[in-house]
Design an enzyme around this catalytic site. Structure first.
Site, short mmCIF file in Angstrom:
data_model
loop_
_atom_site.label_atom_id
_atom_site.label_comp_id
_atom_site.label_asym_id
_atom_site.label_seq_id
_atom_site.Cartn_x
_atom_site.Cartn_y
_atom_site.Cartn_z
N GLY A 146 -18.64 6.95 -1.70
CA GLY A 146 -17.60 7.12 -2.72
C GLY A 146 -17.85 6.09 -3.80
O GLY A 146 -18.97 5.59 -3.96
N LYS B 291 0.85 -1.19 0.00
CA LYS B 291 0.00 0.00 0.00
C LYS B 291 0.88 1.23 0.00
O LYS B 291 2.02 1.19 0.48
CB LYS B 291 -0.87 0.02 1.25
CG LYS B 291 -2.12 0.84 1.09
CD LYS B 291 -3.21 -0.02 0.46
CE LYS B 291 -4.55 0.63 0.41
NZ LYS B 291 -5.59 -0.37 0.13
N GLY C 36 -19.39 2.64 -2.47
CA GLY C 36 -20.75 2.81 -1.96
C GLY C 36 -21.75 3.06 -3.09
O GLY C 36 -22.82 2.45 -3.13
#
Ligand code: GLU
Length: 415
Positions: free
Chosen positions: A218, A105, A221
């Site tokens: 976002g 990440k 969702g």
């Protein structure tokens, strides 16, 4: 409210899974820590003429099963520990879906909402210049995450190819379609989540056509709102919220209209066909299925008791704190954990890498079909671990992921 260090939370999850698997001490120590961490500064000339120095990270948690893979987040609250945690979750996520990848990440501490496109482009390009030696199709493949998107990836890929003087679109994923992206990537995270809900409803005899709510609006969702009905054949979207507010309707909100309103105004707030509610109220509503799709620690010991949903499908990374997890488990709520529920995104990212590597692209239907196969299989392997070890779904998913990574480390002779 108790404050949590997400990295310590992930380490605790590893310890619990390792105990059930009887892993030896060196293996546990190896899995607790990222294998490589890069920290750098990125100077950007802002529109005002002033130069601002941003702090960036890329963390490769584990690459025993394949090159590290995971998003880059642009967010003001990032710290080295949030990125370590997110990198670790990618390791377990790719292993649970059985992809030949590790976990990584990245992040930059910044607030993209206050930056112009030109400033963001310079930041994205500066990020790549800082990590050019450390990423690559056979090392580490970034993707978008919170506040980054296909445009960010396009700038990053271009910078990488310019530095290498070589065409290499597979260096990162979730690119625009025209420059090596894949069909089906935009709704992949949500689609994967809804597929796991479909399987959970079958296993637990829950009607998928009931009421559902979404916390966070976002990309994931919004897509979940649109896909829930399509994939499950019905359902009533009772409430949604984003960082600015919430909206509710007893009769059900129209997902398409809501997405249009969000795109136009930047928020679900003020949606004319619903009643305004406080954003935190969404979690405690009387619904069958709840999708947390925002940031970490949204469901915590303060609000877990209010949750009435039968299924919680974690589209966000780390939305439930460990205390809340135990409360939900005691209440009999079936939590589909993030490393399974949100794995659709990275699964289609992997499909994008495969297509880029032979420059031959699949139809949307084929991407969706292969995603469905992967996620359905992953859901059932977690369910089986849950029954076999008699543990809650998050621990079961960790057991599946940790076992696969530990095996790869052993086979390589690392431990
Ligand atoms: N950022 C997404 C995740 O957390 C996708 C990562 C990827 O596609 O590599 O799963």
């Amino acid at each position: 409210m108790k404050s949590y260090n997400s990295f310590e939370v992930t380490q605790q999850q590893v310890r619990e899974a390792a105990k059930l698997l009887n892993l030896d001490a060196p293996t546990v120590e190896l899995l607790l820590w990222p294998q490589r961490e890069f920290k750098f500064t990125i100077p950007v000339k802002m529109d005002s003429g002033e130069v601002k120095i941003f702090h960036g990270y890329r963390i490769q948690h584990n690459y025993a099963r394949g090159p590290a893979k995971g998003g880059i987040r642009f967010h003001p609250d990032e710290t080295v520990d949030t990125i370590r945690a997110l990198a670790g979750w990618m390791t377990w996520k790719t292993a649970v879906v059985d992809l030949p990848l590790g976990g990584g990440k990245g992040g930059v501490i910044c607030d993209p909402r206050t930056m112009s496109d030109r400033e963001l482009e310079n930041l994205a390009r500066g990020y790549v210049r800082a990590v050019v030696q450390n990423i690559g199709i056979d090392k580490d493949i970034p993707a978008p995450d919170v506040y980054t998107n296909p445009q960010t990836m396009a700038w990053m890929m271009d910078e990488y190819e310019t530095l290498l003087q070589r065409h290499q679109p597979g260096v990162l994923t979730d690119k625009p379609l025209q420059i090596g992206g894949t069909e089906g990537r935009r709704d992949a995270t949500a689609r994967g989540g809804v597929i796991t809900v479909r399987e959970a409803c079958k296993v637990f005899g829950i009607d998928p056509k009931g009421r559902y709510a979404i916390q966070g609006f976002g990309n994931a969702g919004q897509r979940a709102a649109l896909l829930h009905e399509e994939l499950l054949g019905g359902g009533k979207l009772t409430a949604v919220c984003d960082s600015r507010g919430g909206v509710y309707s007893e009769e059900g909100l129209n997902p398409k209209d809501l997405v249009t309103h969000k795109l136009k105004t930047g928020s679900v707030k003020g949606f004319p066909d619903g009643k305004e509610i406080p954003r935190d109220a969404v979690l405690g509503l009387d619904v069958d299925i709840l999708y947390p799709a925002a940031l970490e620690n949204a469901i915590n010991e303060k609000n877990a008791n209010d949750i009435k949903a039968k299924i919680v499908c974690e589209l966000a990374n780390g939305p439930t704190t460990p205390d809340a997890d135990l409360i939900l488990h005691k209440k009999g709520v079936h939590v589909i954990p993030d490393i399974l529920a949100s794995a659709g995104g990275v699964t289609v990212s992997y499909f994008e890498m495969v297509q880029d590597s032979y420059s031959y692209f699949w139809s949307e239907q084929l991407v969706q079909q292969r995603l469905d196969e992967k996620l359905t299989k992953a859901y059932h392997s977690v369910k089986e671990a849950m029954l076999e070890k008699e543990v809650h779904p998050r621990l079961a998913a960790m057991v599946v992921g940790v076992a696969r990574v530990a095996e790869a480390c052993k086979l390589r002779g690392w431990v």
